[in-house]
Design an enzyme around this catalytic site. Structure first.
Site, short mmCIF file in Angstrom:
data_model
loop_
_atom_site.label_atom_id
_atom_site.label_comp_id
_atom_site.label_asym_id
_atom_site.label_seq_id
_atom_site.Cartn_x
_atom_site.Cartn_y
_atom_site.Cartn_z
N SER A 21 0.82 -1.34 -0.01
CA SER A 21 0.01 0.12 0.00
C SER A 21 0.90 1.33 0.01
CB SER A 21 -0.86 0.10 1.41
OG SER A 21 -1.70 1.12 1.47
N SER A 70 8.12 9.80 4.08
CA SER A 70 7.09 10.58 5.21
C SER A 70 5.92 11.48 4.43
CB SER A 70 7.81 11.75 5.95
OG SER A 70 6.83 12.29 6.84
N GLY A 72 2.88 11.09 4.37
CA GLY A 72 1.87 11.56 5.35
C GLY A 72 0.45 11.03 4.43
N CYS A 128 -0.97 4.43 11.91
CA CYS A 128 -1.55 5.87 12.01
C CYS A 128 -1.43 6.34 13.37
CB CYS A 128 -2.74 6.04 11.68
SG CYS A 128 -3.24 5.66 9.93
N ILE A 189 6.10 -6.49 7.08
CA ILE A 189 5.93 -5.44 8.20
C ILE A 189 5.78 -4.15 7.42
CG2 ILE A 189 7.52 -6.56 9.71
CD1 ILE A 189 9.89 -4.72 8.49
N GLY A 215 12.56 -0.97 1.76
CA GLY A 215 13.65 -1.68 0.76
C GLY A 215 14.39 -2.61 1.58
N GLY A 263 6.84 -3.66 -2.68
CA GLY A 263 6.40 -2.28 -2.74
C GLY A 263 7.65 -1.50 -3.41
#
Length: 303
Positions: A21, A70, A72, A128, A189, A215, A263
């Site tokens: 995601s 970051s 957000g 979050c 994770i 990564g 990802g």
């Protein structure tokens, strides 16, 4: 040819590869490179009740064998997703997983209700910050994990995956809390908390000071945590963290993952997901393994 289908909490994927995601957006850009129907599932960018602008730039920084981000949770909001992105995604023959984001339990519940059964699965983003608890991430406290999972599960019309944070002392405890709250699966994770400093300016490289490390650098940590969680819970596991090759994915599955997410690798190579899928299949065929599910948890630990 080896059987590649996997069943994740009652949802059948044509192969065990999905997207991490936030790394794949809603798939529009990557659809220029390959048919998204070739993926087992697409885990979509995080969705919140209302649109989010995300953090100020710079919000991505390279590190050895990885990146810090970051961003957000920038996203157009659940309503815009339903009206604009979902109709486009439905042309592809793959499962859709909506990642749910929020700052309160009520936020998570509301976005789950808004999305209803429009997608095949939910993934609960518990990294979050909980504004009602002083900004502590939901995923760093077992009681909070069980509580938010339970409340979202009560309204969820599709199977619920809980995405676990690695920024904890005992990942198995957090996985058990998610299972106790009614999670149908867990994914792990999420990113490791990290920081880079520009030695010339003596300021953090990221505008938000700290960010999430992903990564290849995180892979050994991720494999270890997937193994520990496999010993702790009975529900399916989606493993992720630094997967760039088919062999990486096999490593996660041997540790106990039922499926894998790719990802950061896709930022470097837009065909990464296809290479990983093909690499898993090649491993199975070369080792005369008839079904990909046979390798799940098949690691043989040293005495």
């Amino acid at each position: 040819m080896a059987e590649m289908r996997v069943n994740i909490a009652g949802v059948e994927w044509k192969n065990p590869v999905t997207t991490g995601s936030g790394t794949f957006g809603f798939g529009r850009e990557y659809s220029d490179f390959f048919d998204l129907s070739e993926l087992g599932a697409i885990c979509l960018k995080a969705l919140s009740v209302k649109p989010r602008q995300g953090n100020p730039s710079p919000r991505i920084a390279e590190t050895p064998k990885g990146i810090l981000n970051s961003v957000g949770l920038q996203n157009p909001g659940a309503e815009a997703f339903l009206s604009t992105e979902l109709p486009w995604l439905r042309q592809f023959d793959t499962k859709l997983i909506a990642n749910l984001a929020g700052s309160t339990i009520e936020d998570y519940v509301q976005v789950a209700e808004m999305l209803g059964d429009s997608v095949d699965m939910f993934e609960l983003n518990i990294s979050c910050p909980n504004v009602k608890e002083g900004g502590m991430a939901f995923g760093t406290d077992a009681k909070m994990i069980e509580n938010v999972t339970s409340q979202v599960k009560q309204v969820s019309k599709v199977p619920l995956i809980v995405k676990l944070s690695p920024n904890v002392t005992d990942i198995a405890e957090m996985a058990r809390a998610a299972e106790a709250g009614g999670a149908d699966a867990v994914s792990l994770i999420n990113t490791l908390f990290g920081m880079r400093i520009d030695v010339k300016t003596r300021r953090p490289v990221l505008r938000n000071n700290m960010g999430g490390l992903s990564g290849p650098a995180v892979k050994p940590v991720a494999v270890r945590m997937v193994y520990q969680v496999r010993q702790a819970v009975k529900i399916p596991i989606i493993g992720m963290g630094g997967i760039t090759t088919g062999e990486d994915a096999v490593e996660f599955m041997l540790a106990g993952a039922n499926a894998v997410a790719v990802g950061t690798a896709g930022i470097v190579d837009p065909y990464a997901w296809i290479r990983v899928r093909n690499g898993i299949e090649q491993y199975l065929n070369e080792n005369n393994i008839a079904d990909v599910n046979e390798i799940v948890g098949a690691v043989q630990m040293n005495d």
